[in-house]
Design a protein around this motif. Structure first.
Motif, PDB file in Angstrom:
ATOM      1  N   UNK A 105       0.855  -1.185   0.000  1.00  0.00           N
ATOM      2  CA  UNK A 105       0.000   0.000   0.000  1.00  0.00           C
ATOM      3  C   UNK A 105       0.892   1.236   0.000  1.00  0.00           C
ATOM      4  N   UNK A 106       0.295   2.380  -0.238  1.00  0.00           N
ATOM      5  CA  UNK A 106       1.003   3.655  -0.153  1.00  0.00           C
ATOM      6  C   UNK A 106       0.270   4.513   0.860  1.00  0.00           C
ATOM      7  N   UNK A 107       1.026   5.227   1.690  1.00  0.00           N
ATOM      8  CA  UNK A 107       0.406   6.176   2.614  1.00  0.00           C
ATOM      9  C   UNK A 107       0.960   7.563   2.317  1.00  0.00           C
ATOM     10  N   UNK A 108       0.075   8.548   2.426  1.00  0.00           N
ATOM     11  CA  UNK A 108       0.460   9.931   2.169  1.00  0.00           C
ATOM     12  C   UNK A 108       0.035  10.800   3.335  1.00  0.00           C
TER      13      UNK A 108
ATOM     14  N   UNK B 252      -3.909  -0.352  -8.761  1.00  0.00           N
ATOM     15  CA  UNK B 252      -4.382  -1.435  -9.615  1.00  0.00           C
ATOM     16  C   UNK B 252      -3.128  -2.025 -10.261  1.00  0.00           C
ATOM     17  N   UNK B 253      -2.644  -3.131  -9.729  1.00  0.00           N
ATOM     18  CA  UNK B 253      -1.393  -3.721 -10.195  1.00  0.00           C
ATOM     19  C   UNK B 253      -1.434  -4.181 -11.649  1.00  0.00           C
ATOM     20  N   UNK B 254      -2.603  -4.335 -12.206  1.00  0.00           N
ATOM     21  CA  UNK B 254      -2.695  -4.744 -13.613  1.00  0.00           C
ATOM     22  C   UNK B 254      -2.306  -3.615 -14.559  1.00  0.00           C
ATOM     23  N   UNK B 255      -2.508  -2.364 -14.132  1.00  0.00           N
ATOM     24  CA  UNK B 255      -2.211  -1.229 -15.008  1.00  0.00           C
ATOM     25  C   UNK B 255      -1.144  -0.281 -14.455  1.00  0.00           C
ATOM     26  N   UNK B 256      -0.768  -0.451 -13.189  1.00  0.00           N
ATOM     27  CA  UNK B 256       0.130   0.500 -12.543  1.00  0.00           C
ATOM     28  C   UNK B 256       1.337  -0.200 -11.933  1.00  0.00           C
ATOM     29  N   UNK B 257       2.526   0.281 -12.275  1.00  0.00           N
ATOM     30  CA  UNK B 257       3.764  -0.195 -11.661  1.00  0.00           C
ATOM     31  C   UNK B 257       3.974   0.573 -10.357  1.00  0.00           C
ATOM     32  N   UNK B 258       4.292  -0.124  -9.279  1.00  0.00           N
ATOM     33  CA  UNK B 258       4.381   0.521  -7.966  1.00  0.00           C
ATOM     34  C   UNK B 258       5.502   1.553  -7.886  1.00  0.00           C
ATOM     35  N   UNK B 259       6.652   1.279  -8.494  1.00  0.00           N
ATOM     36  CA  UNK B 259       7.751   2.255  -8.453  1.00  0.00           C
ATOM     37  C   UNK B 259       7.397   3.494  -9.260  1.00  0.00           C
ATOM     38  N   UNK B 260       6.758   3.304 -10.398  1.00  0.00           N
ATOM     39  CA  UNK B 260       6.317   4.444 -11.197  1.00  0.00           C
ATOM     40  C   UNK B 260       5.324   5.289 -10.386  1.00  0.00           C
ATOM     41  N   UNK B 261       4.382   4.635  -9.722  1.00  0.00           N
ATOM     42  CA  UNK B 261       3.360   5.360  -8.971  1.00  0.00           C
ATOM     43  C   UNK B 261       3.987   6.262  -7.914  1.00  0.00           C
ATOM     44  N   UNK B 262       4.918   5.712  -7.128  1.00  0.00           N
ATOM     45  CA  UNK B 262       5.510   6.530  -6.057  1.00  0.00           C
ATOM     46  C   UNK B 262       6.347   7.663  -6.641  1.00  0.00           C
ATOM     47  N   UNK B 263       7.068   7.399  -7.723  1.00  0.00           N
ATOM     48  CA  UNK B 263       7.866   8.456  -8.356  1.00  0.00           C
ATOM     49  C   UNK B 263       6.954   9.526  -8.959  1.00  0.00           C
ATOM     50  N   UNK B 264       5.841   9.108  -9.549  1.00  0.00           N
ATOM     51  CA  UNK B 264       4.878  10.033 -10.137  1.00  0.00           C
ATOM     52  C   UNK B 264       4.287  10.958  -9.071  1.00  0.00           C
ATOM     53  N   UNK B 265       3.879  10.394  -7.939  1.00  0.00           N
ATOM     54  CA  UNK B 265       3.263  11.201  -6.884  1.00  0.00           C
ATOM     55  C   UNK B 265       4.301  12.106  -6.213  1.00  0.00           C
ATOM     56  N   UNK B 266       5.556  11.657  -6.128  1.00  0.00           N
ATOM     57  CA  UNK B 266       6.624  12.465  -5.518  1.00  0.00           C
ATOM     58  C   UNK B 266       7.123  13.589  -6.430  1.00  0.00           C
TER      59      UNK B 266
END
Length: 189
Positions: free
Chosen positions: A75-78, A109-123
């Motif tokens: 999960x990600x927490x913000x 949604x792990x089918x469409x989103x890479x977790x490392x990309x997601x955190x880098x995108x939000x940061x």
């Protein structure tokens, strides 16, 4: 072929439980905390410092009552109050626990989103400015409502391209951190 497409931010997230704000503050009053338990409370400092040490324990009954606010590995927490917009990926091996009212949890949604990309995108600076509602005329930044964030139009690369971008920016971040550490030591030698 263009690997990028316009989507809604919520398309990156789990359809069932993509975004959840922490429970009302009254749900986690200090009088319910116990000295020893297998269940903990995650706080804003966990997201800000990317560290999962905890200060408070709760009884199993409170954990079960607040189960929809539990954290799982990946999960990600913000942070959503004070120092807002800081995001962290929940690591493997955390204690079972719930997050408090100052946090927002994302499940991707792990089918469409890479977790490392997601955190880098939000940061990324641009996303941080959007999330915090940065207003040059205001002294206080506030977190944009999650209902608004979910409906943002964003450009998203294919998952394969996300993986490459996420890995690249992680290596870049690690290199910058290493150089900053070296630079700090040079000041004192």
């Amino acid at each position: 072929m263009n690997d990028w497409e316009q989507r809604k931010f919520e398309d990156l997230l789990d359809k069932k439980d993509g975004v959840r704000r922490g429970p009302f503050g009254s749900a986690l009053k200090k009088e319910i905390f116990v000295s020893k338990s297998d269940y903990v409370v995650y706080e804003q400092q966990n997201a800000i410092y990317d560290n999962y040490k905890t200060r408070y324990n709760i009884p199993q009954s409170k954990f079960e009552e607040l189960s929809k606010f539990s954290l799982e590995e990946g999960d990600f927490i913000m942070s959503g109050a004070g120092t807002i917009g800081r995001i962290s990926r929940v690591p493997v091996g955390i204690k079972q626990g719930v997050f408090n009212q100052a946090l927002i949890r994302f499940k991707i949604n792990n089918e469409v989103t890479d977790s490392e990309y997601f955190i880098q995108f939000v940061r990324a600076d641009n996303m941080q400015r959007k999330l915090t509602g940065a207003n040059p005329g205001s002294a206080i930044n506030n977190l944009v409502p999650m209902s608004e964030v979910k409906n943002w139009d964003i450009l998203v690369p294919s998952k394969q391209e996300q993986k490459r971008l996420g890995d690249f920016f992680k290596i870049l971040d690690n290199t910058i951190t290493l150089h900053q550490r070296i630079g700090k030591f040079d000041l004192y030698t």
